[in-house]
Design an enzyme around this catalytic site. Structure first.
Site, mmCIF file in Angstrom:
data_model
loop_
_atom_site.group_PDB
_atom_site.id
_atom_site.type_symbol
_atom_site.label_atom_id
_atom_site.label_comp_id
_atom_site.label_asym_id
_atom_site.label_seq_id
_atom_site.Cartn_x
_atom_site.Cartn_y
_atom_site.Cartn_z
ATOM 1 N N ALA A 42 2.211 6.195 4.080
ATOM 2 C CA ALA A 42 1.584 6.691 5.311
ATOM 3 C C ALA A 42 1.044 5.535 6.146
ATOM 4 C CB ALA A 42 0.464 7.669 4.960
ATOM 5 N N VAL A 43 0.323 4.646 5.504
ATOM 6 C CA VAL A 43 -0.215 3.497 6.238
ATOM 7 C C VAL A 43 0.905 2.527 6.579
ATOM 8 C CG1 VAL A 43 -1.851 1.575 6.169
ATOM 9 C CG2 VAL A 43 -2.475 3.763 5.162
ATOM 10 N N GLY A 44 1.937 2.477 5.737
ATOM 11 C CA GLY A 44 3.101 1.638 6.032
ATOM 12 C C GLY A 44 3.675 1.966 7.403
ATOM 13 N N CYS B 239 1.926 0.091 -8.930
ATOM 14 C CA CYS B 239 2.940 0.646 -8.030
ATOM 15 C C CYS B 239 4.283 0.871 -8.720
ATOM 16 C CB CYS B 239 3.122 -0.246 -6.809
ATOM 17 S SG CYS B 239 3.466 -1.962 -7.202
ATOM 18 N N GLY C 201 0.833 -1.205 0.000
ATOM 19 C CA GLY C 201 0.000 0.000 0.000
ATOM 20 C C GLY C 201 0.856 1.238 0.000
ATOM 21 N N ASN C 202 0.432 2.243 0.722
ATOM 22 C CA ASN C 202 1.163 3.520 0.687
ATOM 23 C C ASN C 202 2.012 3.749 1.926
ATOM 24 O OD1 ASN C 202 -0.305 5.162 2.757
ATOM 25 N ND2 ASN C 202 -2.015 4.739 1.381
ATOM 26 N N GLU D 108 5.559 -3.198 1.155
ATOM 27 C CA GLU D 108 5.657 -2.932 -0.280
ATOM 28 C C GLU D 108 4.901 -1.634 -0.529
ATOM 29 O OE1 GLU D 108 6.841 -5.163 -2.874
ATOM 30 O OE2 GLU D 108 7.864 -6.308 -1.321
#
Lengths: 453, 451
Positions: free
Chosen positions: A191-193, A244, A188-189, A210
């Site tokens: 920020a959430v990573g 991605c 994902g992105n 990832e």
């Protein structure tokens, strides 16, 4: 409705029973998955169409083919991957057994993304199963049809306790992340990573993230522009730019900018025909929120091609922006849409500097006939992975690890790298109780002279 | 006094200059480190003596010898470690170059521990330098003499900007952790490990955490007890029990418990003589806080051997506790002291169950003449690493990765594993612009025929 704690607890109990460890069991589960993908191909393609307007051929080649290949690879190689790896011994250990043992970690959590919603849960799942784990699968709620299908299908084919599927949005995922896992793979992105890693830190759970970034694509003056632009067009606009590792933006000399636009325009015609909106091969933006986000990036930009949008169907035409300013919004975050900015640079040095001023991307692309130039760009930049003279393709070489660096991620998977990511490499040294006399040197009382020999 | 931000910023600028990348530069720095270890051996041993009461031979073999080996290995192998690793190609990539490239990450932070204060910063440092990074070194403030020495010596031998040393305690480390690094290797305890990882999460910095746990040691009835106990005694009481992979506690059948005690007692005499307190080879607890912590673990326990303590000198005698209850305090957290509890179990099944009820330890030991039994214990448990029929020794084989699992840590290092830990493995595929016709199948317009 079962609680997260109960679902995860059951997966852990199932893992502790030991039944996911024998290689035969793992292969049996992988075979069942393979059967599922083949038997339910129609349903899977229908879900992908509903979620992303993906056509049959695209969905098959982007999501199903990759999963089938990964399954075959895993089943074929499992015995050799799982075998203990003897290591080179030294004088002290000459008579001993020294090896690295690959062991399952326990319960793995896989959090999928919405852009390739099937393969992005399935490919990690294959790796986690082959490494002997219980796996909690959390598909992205944004691609809701695929999420629903995965939740229906997995329990029909796989061990129900070992491989539960959890659906839901942010609140459910947040609650899930309070549970303890032995590894978390998140796609994902950034920020959430960060949120995932922070949650993992509470339990000391290792993570594979990832993430994404702005993957630059440098086009050298010395290259076959027609071919380069065809390949770039394919990788950029597939899945409506929601990939991605899509080439995010182009860097090239001002003198070839308009040729690049022309070539891409010609290729788009080849690919999607006169009316791209009616081509079955052109996808849509996944939802209104992302549609609005991508559309807003066009504001104030010089649109050399495309720019048409239709909110009702989340349609955005393949678009190219020229003479883009590095400070503009479209150059701030990952575009994840069919908008291709071209930023002009006067030299490869300038391109390298431009790339290095920004966060390390997930992928990097460079097009040139000059292999020296390519090597130079590689050695003076960093990125998760890279392909020269093409795009995307490094992600389909089975033996290349797929992952990011810096803000584009940590860890990697695919093929054998999945197996290793989801395994603990346990150092094992087996000695025997004889030859105690050689140990004399290490025991007190100490002797400095002897040690200096 | 420079701020953390300035020190780290300078290291980053130095890294960005590119000078740490050429292999020749890295080898030159490693050579300088090797020179430092040899030229300053006296000073290093003196610092270790002051911090842990470690005597010359022990300090040399535990902290210097291994380091020199690691340096020699890195210098010898760097060329091959750093070479691109070509991978198997498939039909689509037959004509292409496909390889994994090892690249430096940038600025690495190494946080050391106090128990082997020299090698626990130096060994990771060797790996980080070999991988081409800039490195910020933060030795443990608890072992203050070694910390001070490292801070003095490194700038005398190494590139001052690329490899700064930062000293200080919790406030300084907390501030340091707000800075952005490209990898953090932390050696220490589980609680702080969580804090380090949480701080790293803010910057998406990958971490290697070398933590601890209670490393179990199972002694089978079928084994040469004298040899087993001698080896266990060595690993348990070295550095006064303050070793992350020391055998923490023993599991054995009740019928051999007293023989185990006898054998260890006999070995202790061999090692330290009649009066262990006056043996130059027996270390001390690092400070009063830890002394009190370890001493309190003896409360209510059956002391079969030892138990003498002296707060003034932080001395705790080699101690064995027998018939220890699994619920007692000494069986709760890592002991990290010269106290060896024996918990009796009736069978290897019971031992395995006991081990699996607890967090995965950093090391696991099993002593038996029966190789089948050893393999069974290995396959039914998990731990960072294992040595069968000895203790500690898997740590010294550099081809084996050294690291934990679960609460005992994540990631690994030593030898080539250090190089890989501190590198980014970048996937590279180099194609050419010819043979475009082979790509036709992948382009739209798609048809219903399957690929």
């Amino acid at each position: 409705m079962e609680s997260m704690q109960q679902v995860v607890g059951r997966a852990r109990a199932a893992f502790n029973s030991g039944r996911s460890r024998p290689l035969e069991f793992r292969i049996q589960q992988l075979k069942a998955l393979e059967r599922m993908v083949n038997e339910k191909e129609k349903e899977i393609l229908a879900a992908l169409k509903a979620d992303l307007d993906k056509s049959g051929p695209n969905a098959y080649s982007h999501e199903i083919l990759g999963v089938l290949r990964e399954l075959v690879l895993a089943m074929e190689n499992l015995p050799s991957w799982a075998a203990p790896q003897p290591v080179k011994k030294d004088l002290l250990t000459m008579r001993d057994e020294a090896y690295i043992r690959y062991e399952p970690l326990g319960v793995v959590l896989i959090i999928g993304a919405w852009n390739y919603p099937f393969i992005l849960v399935m490919q990690p799942l294959v790796g986690a199963i082959v490494a002997g784990h219980a796996v909690v699968v959390k598909p992205s709620e944004v691609s809701e049809n695929t999420a629903r299908l995965v939740a229906e299908l997995l329990p029909q084919y796989l061990d129900k306790d070992l491989y539960p599927v959890i659906t839901g949005g942010v609140p459910e995922t947040t609650e899930l992340l309070t549970q303890r896992f032995d590894h978390i793979l998140y796609t994902g992105n950034s920020a959430v990573g960060r949120i995932v890693m922070a949650a993992a830190a509470k339990h000391l759970t290792p993570v594979t993230l990832e993430l994404g970034g702005k993957s630059p694509c440098y086009i050298d003056k010395d290259c076959d522009l027609a071919v380069a632009c065809r390949r770039i067009t394919w990788g950029k606009y597939m899945n409506c730019g929601q990939t991605c590792i899509a080439p995010d933006y182009i860097l090239c000399d001002p003198s070839i900018q308009s040729k690049v636009v022309e070539n891409i325009k010609a290729t788009l015609q080849e690919f999607y025909g006169e009316d791209v909106k009616s081509s079955p091969d052109y996808e849509r933006i996944v939802n209104k929120r992302h549609f609005k986000r991508v559309k807003s990036l066009l504001e104030g930009q010089k649109i050399a091609l495309g720019g048409e949008t239709d909110e009702a169907s989340c349609f955005i035409a393949p678009t190219i922006l020229t003479d883009v300013s590095p400070e503009s919004k479209v150059m701030e975050e990952e575009i994840f849409g069919p908008v291709l900015p071209i930023v002009t640079v006067k030299s490869v040095e300038e391109a390298i500097e431009f790339i290095n001023l920004r966060e390390k991307p997930l992928a990097l692309y460079v097009f040139s006939n000059n292999k020296q130039l390519i090597r130079r760009v590689i050695s003076e930049t960093s990125s998760g992975g890279m392909t020269a003279n093409d795009v995307i393709m490094h992600s389909v070489v089975a033996d290349l690890p797929f992952g990011g660096v810096g803000h584009s991620g940590m860890g990697a998977y695919h093929g054998r790298h999945s197996f290793e990511t989801f395994s603990h490499r346990r150092a094992c040294l087996i000695k025997d109780l004889r030859w105690e006399v050689v140990n004399k040197l290490r025991y007190p009382p100490g002797n400095m002279e002897v040690l200096h020999l």
